[in-house]
Design a protein around this motif. Structure first.
Motif, PDB file in Angstrom:
ATOM      1  N   ARG A 105      -3.560   3.356   6.479  1.00 18.29           N
ATOM      2  CA  ARG A 105      -4.326   2.398   7.385  1.00 18.29           C
ATOM      3  C   ARG A 105      -5.746   3.368   7.585  1.00 18.29           C
ATOM      4  O   ARG A 105      -6.696   2.614   7.423  1.00 18.29           O
ATOM      5  N   LEU A 106      -6.004   4.459   7.835  1.00 14.67           N
ATOM      6  CA  LEU A 106      -6.939   5.063   8.140  1.00 14.67           C
ATOM      7  C   LEU A 106      -7.536   5.724   6.983  1.00 14.67           C
ATOM      8  O   LEU A 106      -8.728   6.391   6.956  1.00 14.67           O
ATOM      9  N   THR A 142       0.817  -1.259   0.025  1.00 16.66           N
ATOM     10  CA  THR A 142       0.071   0.143  -0.002  1.00 16.66           C
ATOM     11  C   THR A 142       0.946   1.133   0.033  1.00 16.66           C
ATOM     12  O   THR A 142       0.706   2.274  -0.771  1.00 16.66           O
ATOM     13  N   HIS A 143       1.865   1.269   0.760  1.00 21.21           N
ATOM     14  CA  HIS A 143       2.797   2.428   0.920  1.00 21.21           C
ATOM     15  C   HIS A 143       3.525   2.736  -0.367  1.00 21.21           C
ATOM     16  O   HIS A 143       3.336   3.767  -1.116  1.00 21.21           O
ATOM     17  N   GLY A 144       3.939   1.487  -1.095  1.00 21.50           N
ATOM     18  CA  GLY A 144       4.590   1.587  -2.520  1.00 21.50           C
ATOM     19  C   GLY A 144       3.485   2.112  -3.666  1.00 21.50           C
ATOM     20  O   GLY A 144       3.748   3.056  -4.236  1.00 21.50           O
ATOM     21  N   ARG A 145       2.406   1.694  -3.479  1.00 22.07           N
ATOM     22  CA  ARG A 145       1.406   2.137  -4.429  1.00 22.07           C
ATOM     23  C   ARG A 145       0.939   3.580  -4.480  1.00 22.07           C
ATOM     24  O   ARG A 145       0.902   4.124  -5.155  1.00 22.07           O
ATOM     25  N   ILE A 146       0.690   3.838  -3.198  1.00 20.83           N
ATOM     26  CA  ILE A 146       0.450   5.284  -2.896  1.00 20.83           C
ATOM     27  C   ILE A 146       1.719   6.438  -3.294  1.00 20.83           C
ATOM     28  O   ILE A 146       1.588   7.508  -4.053  1.00 20.83           O
ATOM     29  N   LEU A 191       4.210   9.355   4.259  1.00 16.41           N
ATOM     30  CA  LEU A 191       3.313   8.077   4.395  1.00 16.41           C
ATOM     31  C   LEU A 191       3.479   7.349   5.693  1.00 16.41           C
ATOM     32  O   LEU A 191       4.498   7.073   5.738  1.00 16.41           O
ATOM     33  N   SER A 192       2.366   7.567   6.450  1.00 14.28           N
ATOM     34  CA  SER A 192       2.697   7.104   7.865  1.00 14.28           C
ATOM     35  C   SER A 192       1.407   6.383   8.453  1.00 14.28           C
ATOM     36  O   SER A 192       0.563   6.967   8.878  1.00 14.28           O
ATOM     37  N   LYS A 193       1.838   5.185   8.387  1.00 14.30           N
ATOM     38  CA  LYS A 193       0.682   4.196   8.989  1.00 14.30           C
ATOM     39  C   LYS A 193       0.910   3.841  10.414  1.00 14.30           C
ATOM     40  O   LYS A 193       0.067   3.763  11.223  1.00 14.30           O
ATOM     41  N   ASP A 194       2.156   3.521  10.680  1.00 15.22           N
ATOM     42  CA  ASP A 194       2.374   3.155  12.122  1.00 15.22           C
ATOM     43  C   ASP A 194       3.080   4.051  13.089  1.00 15.22           C
ATOM     44  O   ASP A 194       3.268   3.696  14.287  1.00 15.22           O
ATOM     45  N   ALA A 208      -9.213  10.309  -1.805  1.00 14.05           N
ATOM     46  CA  ALA A 208      -9.412   9.045  -2.198  1.00 14.05           C
ATOM     47  C   ALA A 208      -8.940   8.286  -3.551  1.00 14.05           C
ATOM     48  O   ALA A 208      -8.701   7.283  -3.739  1.00 14.05           O
ATOM     49  N   GLU A 209      -8.321   9.321  -4.492  1.00  8.59           N
ATOM     50  CA  GLU A 209      -7.550   8.691  -5.571  1.00  8.59           C
ATOM     51  C   GLU A 209      -6.364   7.903  -5.233  1.00  8.59           C
ATOM     52  O   GLU A 209      -5.958   7.153  -6.111  1.00  8.59           O
ATOM     53  N   LEU A 210      -5.812   8.531  -4.016  1.00 15.69           N
ATOM     54  CA  LEU A 210      -4.434   7.521  -3.557  1.00 15.69           C
ATOM     55  C   LEU A 210      -4.855   6.181  -3.338  1.00 15.69           C
ATOM     56  O   LEU A 210      -4.080   5.503  -3.450  1.00 15.69           O
ATOM     57  N   PHE A 211      -6.151   5.654  -3.374  1.00 17.71           N
ATOM     58  CA  PHE A 211      -6.370   4.572  -2.553  1.00 17.71           C
ATOM     59  C   PHE A 211      -7.314   3.676  -3.791  1.00 17.71           C
ATOM     60  O   PHE A 211      -7.699   2.683  -3.521  1.00 17.71           O
ATOM     61  N   GLU A 212      -7.152   4.183  -4.933  1.00 17.54           N
ATOM     62  CA  GLU A 212      -8.171   3.480  -5.910  1.00 17.54           C
ATOM     63  C   GLU A 212      -7.604   2.075  -6.510  1.00 17.54           C
ATOM     64  O   GLU A 212      -8.233   1.530  -6.785  1.00 17.54           O
TER      65      GLU A 212
END
Length: 165
Positions: free
Chosen positions: A127-128, A33-37, A97-100, A159-163
């Protein structure tokens, strides 16, 4: 264990690491997910680079103070900005990009960038599925669903970052 700045600058890390007052600090990354965004943002900015007068660079070392180097996930500079191999002048926009990461760690990064003179910092939490914008005025959630910066006018719908997910 402390490391000299000269040793840090002579060493290649994979993935690259940050240097904070003599400490080498690993960064969170390596997940799909990190790489895709990150890819989506780089392509988004690259396709608009001429129109906006910008350049986009992934994982670029930015010397935010004499003894601190940050490595944003994505860095945007104005095409008119002169930068060397390591950025020593404030970029236009730093994106993390910060998930954790803890809020304390995120705030420390924001403070480094803003003190250095970076006008815009975006924090994206995969994540959120939320985005946040930080400026000298403070940090706010992109409640409209759009991450923004001006001069040049930049708008990225979260939203486009998570398509791809």
């Amino acid at each position: 264990m402390t490391t000299s700045m000269e040793q840090y600058l002579r060493t290649s890390y994979s993935p690259d690491r940050e240097y904070l007052d003599g400490r080498i600090v690993e960064r969170n990354l390596g997940e799909r997910t990190h790489g895709r965004i990150q890819r989506t943002l780089i392509v988004y900015f690259h396709l608009r680079a001429k129109e906006l007068g910008i350049e986009v660079v992934p994982e670029q070392r930015v010397q935010v103070s004499p003894t601190r180097f940050r490595v944003p996930d994505v860095t945007v500079i104005k095409a008119s900005q002169l930068q060397g191999e390591i950025f020593t002048a404030p970029p236009h926009l730093c994106i993390e990009l910060s998930k954790d990461d803890t809020m304390l760690y995120i705030q420390e990064k924001n403070d480094d960038y803003l003190r250095f003179g970076v006008p815009y910092v975006w924090i994206i939490n995969p994540r959120l599925r939320k985005g946040y914008m930080a400026t000298k005025a403070g940090m706010v959630e992109a409640e409209s669903g759009v991450l923004a910066a001006s001069d040049p006018e930049i708008r990225v719908p979260v939203a486009e970052l998570f398509e791809d997910d």
